[in-house]
Design a protein around this motif. Structure first.
Motif, PDB file in Angstrom:
ATOM      1  N   THR A 291     -52.996  84.611  32.165  1.00  0.00           N
ATOM      2  CA  THR A 291     -53.973  83.832  32.927  1.00  0.00           C
ATOM      3  C   THR A 291     -53.993  84.217  34.393  1.00  0.00           C
ATOM      4  OG1 THR A 291     -52.396  82.110  33.516  1.00  0.00           O
ATOM      5  CG2 THR A 291     -53.638  81.814  31.451  1.00  0.00           C
ATOM      6  N   ALA A 292     -53.106  85.098  34.794  1.00  0.00           N
ATOM      7  CA  ALA A 292     -52.945  85.483  36.196  1.00  0.00           C
ATOM      8  C   ALA A 292     -52.631  84.269  37.059  1.00  0.00           C
ATOM      9  CB  ALA A 292     -54.167  86.223  36.725  1.00  0.00           C
ATOM     10  N   GLY A 293     -52.190  83.196  36.437  1.00  0.00           N
ATOM     11  CA  GLY A 293     -51.826  82.000  37.174  1.00  0.00           C
ATOM     12  C   GLY A 293     -52.989  81.337  37.883  1.00  0.00           C
ATOM     13  N   GLN A 294     -54.206  81.601  37.409  1.00  0.00           N
ATOM     14  CA  GLN A 294     -55.406  81.063  38.063  1.00  0.00           C
ATOM     15  C   GLN A 294     -55.502  79.553  37.869  1.00  0.00           C
ATOM     16  OE1 GLN A 294     -58.831  83.146  36.588  1.00  0.00           O
ATOM     17  NE2 GLN A 294     -57.788  85.105  36.692  1.00  0.00           N
ATOM     18  N   PRO A 295     -55.789  78.844  38.954  1.00  0.00           N
ATOM     19  CA  PRO A 295     -55.959  77.391  38.826  1.00  0.00           C
ATOM     20  C   PRO A 295     -57.052  77.083  37.792  1.00  0.00           C
ATOM     21  CG  PRO A 295     -55.951  78.049  41.132  1.00  0.00           C
ATOM     22  CD  PRO A 295     -55.973  79.309  40.312  1.00  0.00           C
TER      23      PRO A 295
ATOM     24  N   TYR B 138     -56.794  77.447  34.618  1.00  0.00           N
ATOM     25  CA  TYR B 138     -56.435  78.132  33.370  1.00  0.00           C
ATOM     26  C   TYR B 138     -54.923  78.161  33.157  1.00  0.00           C
ATOM     27  CZ  TYR B 138     -61.177  79.885  33.788  1.00  0.00           C
ATOM     28  OH  TYR B 138     -62.535  79.969  33.923  1.00  0.00           O
ATOM     29  N   ALA B 139     -54.190  78.182  34.244  1.00  0.00           N
ATOM     30  CA  ALA B 139     -52.746  78.365  34.171  1.00  0.00           C
ATOM     31  C   ALA B 139     -52.038  77.101  33.701  1.00  0.00           C
ATOM     32  CB  ALA B 139     -52.209  78.759  35.532  1.00  0.00           C
TER      33      ALA B 139
ATOM     34  N   HIS C 231     -46.805  78.736  34.853  1.00  0.00           N
ATOM     35  CA  HIS C 231     -47.313  80.051  35.228  1.00  0.00           C
ATOM     36  C   HIS C 231     -47.167  80.301  36.724  1.00  0.00           C
ATOM     37  CE1 HIS C 231     -50.031  80.803  31.485  1.00  0.00           C
ATOM     38  NE2 HIS C 231     -48.767  80.612  31.178  1.00  0.00           N
TER      39      HIS C 231
ATOM     40  N   SER D  51     -48.697  82.289  40.046  1.00  0.00           N
ATOM     41  CA  SER D  51     -49.932  82.871  40.565  1.00  0.00           C
ATOM     42  C   SER D  51     -49.728  84.341  40.924  1.00  0.00           C
ATOM     43  CB  SER D  51     -50.389  82.106  41.806  1.00  0.00           C
ATOM     44  OG  SER D  51     -51.472  82.786  42.406  1.00  0.00           O
ATOM     45  N   TRP D  52     -50.711  85.151  40.595  1.00  0.00           N
ATOM     46  CA  TRP D  52     -50.657  86.561  40.953  1.00  0.00           C
ATOM     47  C   TRP D  52     -50.834  86.758  42.457  1.00  0.00           C
ATOM     48  CZ3 TRP D  52     -50.655  91.466  38.327  1.00  0.00           C
ATOM     49  CH2 TRP D  52     -50.147  91.374  37.035  1.00  0.00           C
ATOM     50  N   ASP D  53     -51.166  85.701  43.177  1.00  0.00           N
ATOM     51  CA  ASP D  53     -51.234  85.790  44.634  1.00  0.00           C
ATOM     52  C   ASP D  53     -49.865  86.117  45.221  1.00  0.00           C
ATOM     53  OD1 ASP D  53     -53.914  85.169  44.549  1.00  0.00           O
ATOM     54  OD2 ASP D  53     -53.612  83.039  45.020  1.00  0.00           O
TER      55      ASP D  53
END
Length: 88
Positions: free
Chosen positions: A44-48, A50-51, A55, A57-59
């Motif tokens: 999910t790339a740690g996206q708010p 979806y995560a 998880h 965040s890819w940030d």
């Protein structure tokens, strides 16, 4: 390159880059690698929105990679990696 180029510098300002100039933190290196693996596999790339709460965040990817580089450098400079090579 087989020798640490900082070892030949006479200026003590660079002592932290010389052999034995750092102390390894193996638990932190392992934890950073595990976080990177979690980030890579969570899908999910740690996206708010979806995560999941677990998880990451890819940030934070740049900081995680830098943390691994710093800890790996400290491991090499501490001399512990040399000890592990000798044990083979």
């Amino acid at each position: 390159m087989t020798e640490n180029p900082a070892n030949g510098i006479k200026d003590m300002m660079w002592h932290f880059l010389m052999n034995k100039g750092q102390k390894e933190n193996i638990p932190e290196l392992k934890a950073s690698v595990w976080r990177l693996i979690q980030m890579t596999t969570q899908k999910t790339a740690g996206q708010p929105g979806y995560a999941k709460s677990t998880h990451i965040s890819w940030d934070t990817l740049d900081m995680e990679l830098m943390r691994i580089v710093v800890e790996a450098t400290a491991l090499v400079l501490s001399g512990r990696l040399d000890e592990l090579e000798v044990e083979k």
